[in-house]
Design a protein around this motif. Structure first.
Motif, short mmCIF file in Angstrom:
data_model
loop_
_atom_site.label_atom_id
_atom_site.label_comp_id
_atom_site.label_asym_id
_atom_site.label_seq_id
_atom_site.Cartn_x
_atom_site.Cartn_y
_atom_site.Cartn_z
N ASP A 134 -17.02 12.97 -5.13
CA ASP A 134 -15.78 13.70 -4.92
C ASP A 134 -15.23 13.53 -3.51
O ASP A 134 -14.24 14.18 -3.15
CB ASP A 134 -16.01 15.20 -5.17
N PHE A 135 -15.84 12.70 -2.70
CA PHE A 135 -15.40 12.64 -1.30
C PHE A 135 -13.94 12.21 -1.21
O PHE A 135 -13.11 12.89 -0.63
CB PHE A 135 -16.30 11.68 -0.50
N PHE A 136 -13.60 11.05 -1.77
CA PHE A 136 -12.22 10.63 -1.86
C PHE A 136 -11.92 10.33 -3.32
O PHE A 136 -12.53 9.43 -3.91
CB PHE A 136 -11.95 9.38 -1.01
N PRO A 137 -11.00 11.06 -3.95
CA PRO A 137 -10.71 10.84 -5.37
C PRO A 137 -10.11 9.46 -5.60
O PRO A 137 -9.46 8.89 -4.72
CB PRO A 137 -9.70 11.95 -5.70
N LYS A 138 -10.33 8.92 -6.77
CA LYS A 138 -9.76 7.62 -7.12
C LYS A 138 -8.29 7.79 -7.45
O LYS A 138 -7.91 8.64 -8.24
CB LYS A 138 -10.52 7.01 -8.30
N ARG A 139 -7.46 6.99 -6.82
CA ARG A 139 -6.01 7.05 -7.03
C ARG A 139 -5.42 5.71 -6.66
O ARG A 139 -6.10 4.83 -6.16
CB ARG A 139 -5.37 8.18 -6.23
N PRO A 140 -4.10 5.50 -6.92
CA PRO A 140 -3.49 4.21 -6.62
C PRO A 140 -3.68 3.81 -5.16
O PRO A 140 -3.66 4.64 -4.26
CB PRO A 140 -2.01 4.46 -6.95
N LYS A 141 -3.87 2.50 -4.95
CA LYS A 141 -4.12 1.97 -3.61
C LYS A 141 -2.91 1.20 -3.10
O LYS A 141 -2.08 0.73 -3.88
CB LYS A 141 -5.36 1.07 -3.63
N SER A 142 -2.83 1.05 -1.81
CA SER A 142 -1.72 0.32 -1.20
C SER A 142 -1.78 -1.15 -1.62
O SER A 142 -2.85 -1.78 -1.59
CB SER A 142 -1.80 0.41 0.32
N GLN A 143 -0.63 -1.69 -2.02
CA GLN A 143 -0.51 -3.09 -2.38
C GLN A 143 0.16 -3.90 -1.27
O GLN A 143 0.52 -5.06 -1.48
CB GLN A 143 0.31 -3.22 -3.67
N SER A 144 0.31 -3.31 -0.11
CA SER A 144 0.96 -3.98 1.01
C SER A 144 0.09 -5.13 1.53
O SER A 144 -1.14 -5.03 1.56
CB SER A 144 1.22 -2.98 2.13
N ASP A 145 0.73 -6.21 1.93
CA ASP A 145 -0.01 -7.35 2.48
C ASP A 145 -0.67 -7.00 3.81
O ASP A 145 -1.77 -7.45 4.12
CB ASP A 145 0.95 -8.54 2.67
N ILE A 146 0.01 -6.16 4.60
CA ILE A 146 -0.52 -5.70 5.88
C ILE A 146 -0.46 -4.18 5.91
O ILE A 146 0.56 -3.58 5.54
CB ILE A 146 0.28 -6.27 7.06
N VAL A 147 -1.55 -3.54 6.34
CA VAL A 147 -1.60 -2.09 6.47
C VAL A 147 -1.91 -1.75 7.92
O VAL A 147 -2.87 -2.29 8.50
CB VAL A 147 -2.66 -1.47 5.54
N LEU A 148 -1.10 -0.89 8.50
CA LEU A 148 -1.33 -0.40 9.86
C LEU A 148 -1.83 1.03 9.76
O LEU A 148 -1.20 1.87 9.10
CB LEU A 148 -0.05 -0.46 10.68
N ALA A 149 -2.96 1.32 10.38
CA ALA A 149 -3.57 2.64 10.26
C ALA A 149 -3.78 3.24 11.65
O ALA A 149 -4.09 2.52 12.61
CB ALA A 149 -4.89 2.56 9.51
N ILE A 150 -3.63 4.56 11.73
CA ILE A 150 -3.76 5.28 13.00
C ILE A 150 -4.66 6.48 12.79
O ILE A 150 -4.49 7.22 11.82
CB ILE A 150 -2.39 5.76 13.53
N ILE A 151 -5.64 6.65 13.67
CA ILE A 151 -6.47 7.85 13.70
C ILE A 151 -6.11 8.59 14.99
O ILE A 151 -6.42 8.13 16.09
CB ILE A 151 -7.97 7.51 13.67
N ASP A 152 -5.42 9.73 14.84
CA ASP A 152 -4.87 10.38 16.03
C ASP A 152 -4.44 11.80 15.69
O ASP A 152 -4.90 12.37 14.69
CB ASP A 152 -3.68 9.56 16.57
N ASP A 153 -3.54 12.34 16.50
CA ASP A 153 -3.09 13.73 16.36
C ASP A 153 -1.57 13.77 16.31
O ASP A 153 -0.91 13.55 17.32
CB ASP A 153 -3.61 14.57 17.53
N GLY A 154 -0.99 14.01 15.12
CA GLY A 154 0.45 14.17 14.99
C GLY A 154 1.12 12.99 14.31
O GLY A 154 1.31 11.94 14.92
N CYS A 155 1.50 13.14 13.02
CA CYS A 155 2.12 12.07 12.25
C CYS A 155 3.53 12.49 11.85
O CYS A 155 3.71 13.27 10.91
CB CYS A 155 1.29 11.75 11.00
N ALA A 156 4.54 11.97 12.54
CA ALA A 156 5.94 12.30 12.24
C ALA A 156 6.44 11.39 11.11
O ALA A 156 7.24 10.48 11.32
CB ALA A 156 6.79 12.15 13.49
#
Length: 401
Positions: free
Chosen positions: A124-146
């Protein structure tokens, strides 16, 4: 260090964990009664151990309120992973478990702040759901997502966000949709935190990020961002500026690097080379954001970082179709609390292993993780030039990124 029963601690336990056990968690009372605490551990398994055996051993000890989170390795290849996070009650590190820790682990690090909470099953940690189909994914681990800002939308004139998913690690409730009591924005995860997806889930009566942005249109055709974030409970975005939003704009916003800072110091910035220098400005590039919890933001020790970031990396990869996506680039630049970067930190070893697994060969996806070399704001640097001759002049070019 030895416990009161004179039995040596498992060699893999770090100093913080030994101290907590030695004091019977007495100095963690601010987080709740010791018997109600949920420990958060970052664990490195021995090379001949595996996640399945590790989980089985703890289940055999009767520890039911324990879950383990490791990298989801699916697709064309399966690779062993030695790094995982584990959450559970203080009995997780009681004396009856020490043989398991000794036999199967190389390093066990206590992550702060520990807090009351309920654990869940590993599935149950992360439920199975649709995944990103983007060729490039940019990810940020931080504080505050506008997520509603025009620089993070597909087009400034549209209400479609490039943010594919947000995992807010703060434990709170989803938001009710104004005028539709049966609908909600966000999904509470059984592990911890709350998740927001771009498209939502109609079966779960959950609207997505795009639909939520659309509810906050202004009569002039803009977006009321203040109301958009406030109604969703994004506390960090109540401030005039946030670290995470600034990083998102520089790292993944629509203004290309060439328009911010010229590589040639004798020429001004330009939009002319944007197509060659910028992948972030392309509307098809998805963004994934992991919001670190407020308790971690308030904790200056940096000891929260290991488990929260490890979970965040697992979450990011769980959102990506590794048979489709070519590149995942993760930015982790949360101030000076990211260990010494000398190859000895447990989190750094975990990230090195993750990039070795997702190297573009075992999976189609190649993972890169960007870390800060330091915090220049803390250095208080300045320039000084002295002339040996009266009236002599000197010219230099200022570059202020």
């Amino acid at each position: 260090m030895e416990h009161s029963n004179a039995r040596p601690y498992p060699k893999s336990f770090d100093a913080y964990l030994k101290y907590a056990i030695q004091t019977d968690f007495a100095y963690f009372a601010a987080f709740g009664h010791a018997r109600q605490l949920t420990l958060i551990l970052l664990v490195e398994l021995k090379r001949d151990a595996n996640v399945e055996e590790f989980t089985k051993q703890f289940r055999s000890l009767g520890l039911k309120d324990v879950f383990v989170n490791s990298t989801e390795l699916s697709g064309r290849a399966r690779m062993p992973t030695r790094f995982l996070t584990i959450r559970g009650p203080v009995d997780l590190v009681a004396v009856p478990t020490w043989d398991v820790w000794d036999a199967l682990t190389s390093f066990v690090e206590l992550s702060l702040p520990i807090r009351p909470g309920q654990a869940a099953d590993i599935e149950d940690f992360f439920p199975k759901r649709p995944k990103s189909q983007s060729d490039i994914v940019l990810a940020i681990i931080d504080d505050g997502c506008a997520f509603a800002h025009e620089r993070l939308r597909v087009k400034p004139s549209q209400y479609l966000s490039r943010v594919f998913a947000i995992w807010d690690q703060n434990t709170r409730k989803p938001s009710h949709v104004p005028g539709s009591p049966g609908l909600r924005f966000g999904r509470k995860l059984k592990s911890y935190g709350i998740e927001y997806r771009r498209d939502g889930d109609a079966k779960e009566k959950e609207i997505g990020i795009d639909a939520w942005i659309g509810l906050h249109q202004t009569p002039s055709g803009g977006i009321d961002e203040d109301a958009c974030y406030a109604r969703a409970g994004f506390r960090s975005l109540r401030q005039r500026a946030t670290h995470g939003t600034h990083v998102m704009d520089v790292f993944a916003g629509r203004i290309p690097p060439s328009a911010r800072l010229s590589i040639d110091p004798t020429k001004p910035p330009t939009f002319a080379d944007a197509a060659l220098t910028d992948v972030a400005g392309q509307g098809s590039t998805d963004i994934i954001f992991v919001q670190i919890p407020q308790a971690a933001v308030d904790d200056a020790s940096g000891k929260w970082l290991s488990a929260q970031v490890a979970d965040g990396l697992h979450y990011i990869m769980s959102c990506v179709d590794t048979d489709v996506c070519c590149r995942v680039i993760v930015n982790l630049s949360y101030g000076p609390t990211t260990e010494p970067h000398d190859g000895q930190g447990n989190l750094e070893n975990m990230m090195s292993e993750l990039t070795a697994i997702y190297d573009g060969k075992n999976f189609k996806t190649k993972l890169n993780i960007i870390l800060p070399s330091g915090n220049s704001h803390l250095s208080d640097g300045h320039l000084c030039w002295k002339s040996a001759q009266a009236g002599e002049t000197k010219q230099w070019v200022w570059r202020l990124p």
